[in-house]
Write a protein that holds these residues in place. Structure first.
Motif, PDB file in Angstrom:
ATOM      1  N   GLU A 104       0.554  -1.338   0.332  1.00 33.54           N
ATOM      2  CA  GLU A 104       0.118   0.298  -0.132  1.00 33.54           C
ATOM      3  C   GLU A 104       0.538   1.207   0.331  1.00 33.54           C
ATOM      4  OE1 GLU A 104      -3.309   1.696   2.841  1.00 33.54           O
ATOM      5  OE2 GLU A 104      -2.826   0.289   3.503  1.00 33.54           O
ATOM      6  N   ARG A 105       0.322   2.261  -0.828  1.00 28.67           N
ATOM      7  CA  ARG A 105       1.455   3.387  -1.104  1.00 28.67           C
ATOM      8  C   ARG A 105       0.297   4.161  -0.385  1.00 28.67           C
ATOM      9  NH1 ARG A 105       6.298   3.895  -1.190  1.00 28.67           N
ATOM     10  NH2 ARG A 105       5.952   5.826  -2.582  1.00 28.67           N
ATOM     11  N   LEU A 106       1.226   5.719   0.047  1.00 21.48           N
ATOM     12  CA  LEU A 106       0.836   7.105   0.703  1.00 21.48           C
ATOM     13  C   LEU A 106      -0.519   7.314  -0.963  1.00 21.48           C
ATOM     14  CD1 LEU A 106       0.846   8.672   2.903  1.00 21.48           C
ATOM     15  CD2 LEU A 106       2.821   9.904   1.400  1.00 21.48           C
ATOM     16  N   ASP A 157       4.202  19.832  -7.454  1.00 20.57           N
ATOM     17  CA  ASP A 157       3.906  20.800  -8.859  1.00 20.57           C
ATOM     18  C   ASP A 157       4.191  22.421  -8.142  1.00 20.57           C
ATOM     19  OD1 ASP A 157       1.414  20.254  -7.915  1.00 20.57           O
ATOM     20  OD2 ASP A 157       0.706  20.794  -9.979  1.00 20.57           O
ATOM     21  N   ARG A 158       3.685  22.902  -6.833  1.00 21.57           N
ATOM     22  CA  ARG A 158       3.068  23.839  -6.167  1.00 21.57           C
ATOM     23  C   ARG A 158       3.599  24.131  -4.010  1.00 21.57           C
ATOM     24  NH1 ARG A 158      -0.762  23.198  -2.663  1.00 21.57           N
ATOM     25  NH2 ARG A 158      -2.592  21.534  -3.119  1.00 21.57           N
ATOM     26  N   PRO A 159       3.624  24.484  -4.012  1.00 25.13           N
ATOM     27  CA  PRO A 159       4.062  24.524  -2.528  1.00 25.13           C
ATOM     28  C   PRO A 159       3.334  24.402  -1.632  1.00 25.13           C
ATOM     29  CG  PRO A 159       4.764  26.785  -3.623  1.00 25.13           C
ATOM     30  CD  PRO A 159       4.137  26.634  -4.180  1.00 25.13           C
ATOM     31  N   VAL A 160       3.832  23.350  -0.598  1.00 27.39           N
ATOM     32  CA  VAL A 160       2.657  23.209   0.339  1.00 27.39           C
ATOM     33  C   VAL A 160       2.326  24.289   1.295  1.00 27.39           C
ATOM     34  CG1 VAL A 160       2.949  21.321   1.953  1.00 27.39           C
ATOM     35  CG2 VAL A 160       4.507  20.887   0.692  1.00 27.39           C
ATOM     36  N   HIS A 161       0.876  23.888   1.409  1.00 26.64           N
ATOM     37  CA  HIS A 161       0.221  24.585   2.153  1.00 26.64           C
ATOM     38  C   HIS A 161      -0.271  23.413   3.563  1.00 26.64           C
ATOM     39  CE1 HIS A 161      -0.587  27.122  -0.969  1.00 26.64           C
ATOM     40  NE2 HIS A 161      -0.766  26.762  -1.622  1.00 26.64           N
ATOM     41  N   ARG A 162      -0.917  24.800   4.559  1.00 24.10           N
ATOM     42  CA  ARG A 162      -1.312  23.852   6.310  1.00 24.10           C
ATOM     43  C   ARG A 162      -2.848  22.679   5.648  1.00 24.10           C
ATOM     44  NH1 ARG A 162      -4.199  26.932  10.905  1.00 24.10           N
ATOM     45  NH2 ARG A 162      -3.915  24.758  12.425  1.00 24.10           N
ATOM     46  N   GLY A 163      -3.189  23.628   3.787  1.00 23.72           N
ATOM     47  CA  GLY A 163      -4.321  21.991   4.859  1.00 23.72           C
ATOM     48  C   GLY A 163      -3.174  20.714   3.817  1.00 23.72           C
ATOM     49  N   ASP A 164      -2.288  20.566   2.670  1.00 18.34           N
ATOM     50  CA  ASP A 164      -1.822  19.665   2.383  1.00 18.34           C
ATOM     51  C   ASP A 164      -1.005  18.832   3.926  1.00 18.34           C
ATOM     52  OD1 ASP A 164      -2.274  20.260  -0.058  1.00 18.34           O
ATOM     53  OD2 ASP A 164      -0.577  21.111  -0.031  1.00 18.34           O
ATOM     54  N   VAL A 165      -0.341  19.465   4.567  1.00 15.36           N
ATOM     55  CA  VAL A 165      -0.293  18.926   5.678  1.00 15.36           C
ATOM     56  C   VAL A 165      -1.391  17.913   6.896  1.00 15.36           C
ATOM     57  CG1 VAL A 165       1.637  19.018   7.684  1.00 15.36           C
ATOM     58  CG2 VAL A 165       2.047  20.179   5.450  1.00 15.36           C
ATOM     59  N   GLU A 166      -2.197  18.447   7.158  1.00 19.69           N
ATOM     60  CA  GLU A 166      -3.211  18.350   7.641  1.00 19.69           C
ATOM     61  C   GLU A 166      -4.394  16.971   7.311  1.00 19.69           C
ATOM     62  OE1 GLU A 166      -5.700  21.640   8.585  1.00 19.69           O
ATOM     63  OE2 GLU A 166      -4.338  22.419   9.909  1.00 19.69           O
ATOM     64  N   ALA A 167      -4.030  16.749   5.754  1.00 21.43           N
ATOM     65  CA  ALA A 167      -4.692  15.989   4.693  1.00 21.43           C
ATOM     66  C   ALA A 167      -3.760  14.784   4.354  1.00 21.43           C
ATOM     67  CB  ALA A 167      -5.632  16.435   3.894  1.00 21.43           C
ATOM     68  N   LEU A 168      -2.709  14.644   5.043  1.00 18.19           N
ATOM     69  CA  LEU A 168      -0.956  13.349   4.868  1.00 18.19           C
ATOM     70  C   LEU A 168      -1.792  12.780   5.829  1.00 18.19           C
ATOM     71  CD1 LEU A 168       1.039  13.082   3.528  1.00 18.19           C
ATOM     72  CD2 LEU A 168       2.455  14.109   5.127  1.00 18.19           C
ATOM     73  N   ARG A 169      -2.015  11.437   5.092  1.00 16.39           N
ATOM     74  CA  ARG A 169      -2.169  10.552   5.879  1.00 16.39           C
ATOM     75  C   ARG A 169      -1.950   8.946   5.216  1.00 16.39           C
ATOM     76  NH1 ARG A 169      -3.893  13.205   8.861  1.00 16.39           N
ATOM     77  NH2 ARG A 169      -6.430  13.965   8.719  1.00 16.39           N
ATOM     78  N   PHE A 170      -0.517   9.070   6.312  1.00 19.44           N
ATOM     79  CA  PHE A 170       0.118   7.668   6.005  1.00 19.44           C
ATOM     80  C   PHE A 170      -0.523   5.668   5.967  1.00 19.44           C
ATOM     81  CE2 PHE A 170       3.013  11.182   7.936  1.00 19.44           C
ATOM     82  CZ  PHE A 170       3.726  10.980   6.499  1.00 19.44           C
ATOM     83  N   PRO A 171      -0.434   5.018   5.439  1.00 19.86           N
ATOM     84  CA  PRO A 171      -0.624   3.890   5.237  1.00 19.86           C
ATOM     85  C   PRO A 171      -0.220   2.559   6.590  1.00 19.86           C
ATOM     86  CG  PRO A 171       0.816   4.437   2.985  1.00 19.86           C
ATOM     87  CD  PRO A 171       0.120   5.250   3.423  1.00 19.86           C
ATOM     88  N   LEU A 172      -1.077   2.347   7.238  1.00 25.74           N
ATOM     89  CA  LEU A 172      -0.334   1.382   8.141  1.00 25.74           C
ATOM     90  C   LEU A 172      -0.056   0.054   7.671  1.00 25.74           C
ATOM     91  CD1 LEU A 172      -3.084   1.820  10.745  1.00 25.74           C
ATOM     92  CD2 LEU A 172      -1.177   3.136  10.638  1.00 25.74           C
ATOM     93  N   THR A 173       1.561  -0.422   8.734  1.00 25.99           N
ATOM     94  CA  THR A 173       1.717  -1.280   8.012  1.00 25.99           C
ATOM     95  C   THR A 173       1.783  -2.416   9.601  1.00 25.99           C
ATOM     96  OG1 THR A 173       4.334  -0.784   8.184  1.00 25.99           O
ATOM     97  CG2 THR A 173       3.009  -0.609   6.061  1.00 25.99           C
ATOM     98  N   LEU A 174       2.883  -3.594   9.118  1.00 28.11           N
ATOM     99  CA  LEU A 174       2.442  -4.320  10.371  1.00 28.11           C
ATOM    100  C   LEU A 174       2.980  -3.774  11.715  1.00 28.11           C
ATOM    101  CD1 LEU A 174       2.184  -6.816  11.192  1.00 28.11           C
ATOM    102  CD2 LEU A 174       4.306  -8.075  10.908  1.00 28.11           C
ATOM    103  N   ARG A 175       4.248  -2.672  11.720  1.00 25.76           N
ATOM    104  CA  ARG A 175       5.092  -2.260  12.854  1.00 25.76           C
ATOM    105  C   ARG A 175       4.814  -0.843  13.084  1.00 25.76           C
ATOM    106  NH1 ARG A 175      10.845  -3.907  13.133  1.00 25.76           N
ATOM    107  NH2 ARG A 175      10.707  -3.049  11.099  1.00 25.76           N
ATOM    108  N   GLY A 176       3.582  -0.153  11.930  1.00 25.15           N
ATOM    109  CA  GLY A 176       3.051   1.340  12.180  1.00 25.15           C
ATOM    110  C   GLY A 176       2.797   1.685  10.670  1.00 25.15           C
TER     111      GLY A 176
END
Length: 128
Positions: free
Chosen positions: A37-39, A46-65
């Motif tokens: 599973e990928r991000l 293609d553009r600078p990161v905004h606060r909303g981008d960081v808040e919406a960022l979710r990492f997929p879970l694996t066996l150890r986190g």
């Protein structure tokens, strides 16, 4: 005796069913490897990161986190953008202070200056 015969017949039926399901149940090939599973929503390239981008960022879970590669990529991107913004802010502050010093008139003593009100002793020349 009847119970023993029943158990033997049941055992033969179970062994036969397991054998048929193992031998004839598949197409002979191994199961394909599942793609990791990928991000899902990476940071926008293609553009600078905004606060909303960081808040919406979710990492997929694996066996150890979380997947360390995804977290490292996101942190490297955020670190690079913060360093770029810090450099830009320093450049703008230096330009602003240079512009302020260029437009400010030099402080020259005026002839109609008010008398000295400091606590220092007046110089000898002032007593004449």
């Amino acid at each position: 005796m009847f119970m023993f015969l029943f158990l033997v017949v049941a055992l033969v039926v179970v062994v036969g069913a397991v054998t048929l399901s193992v031998v004839g149940g598949g197409d002979g090939g191994a199961l394909p490897d599942a793609l990791p599973e990928r991000l899902r929503d990476p940071l926008p390239p293609d553009r600078p990161v905004h606060r909303g981008d960081v808040e919406a960022l979710r990492f997929p879970l694996t066996l150890r986190g979380y997947r360390m590669v995804d977290v490292d990529d996101a942190l490297n991107r955020l670190g690079a953008e913060l360093a770029e913004r810090d450099a830009r802010i320093a450049d703008l502050e230096a330009a602003l202070s240079g512009a302020r010093s260029a437009t400010a008139p030099p402080a020259a003593p005026s002839a109609t200056a008010s008398p000295v009100t400091s606590l220092e002793k007046p110089a000898e020349e002032d007593h004449r």
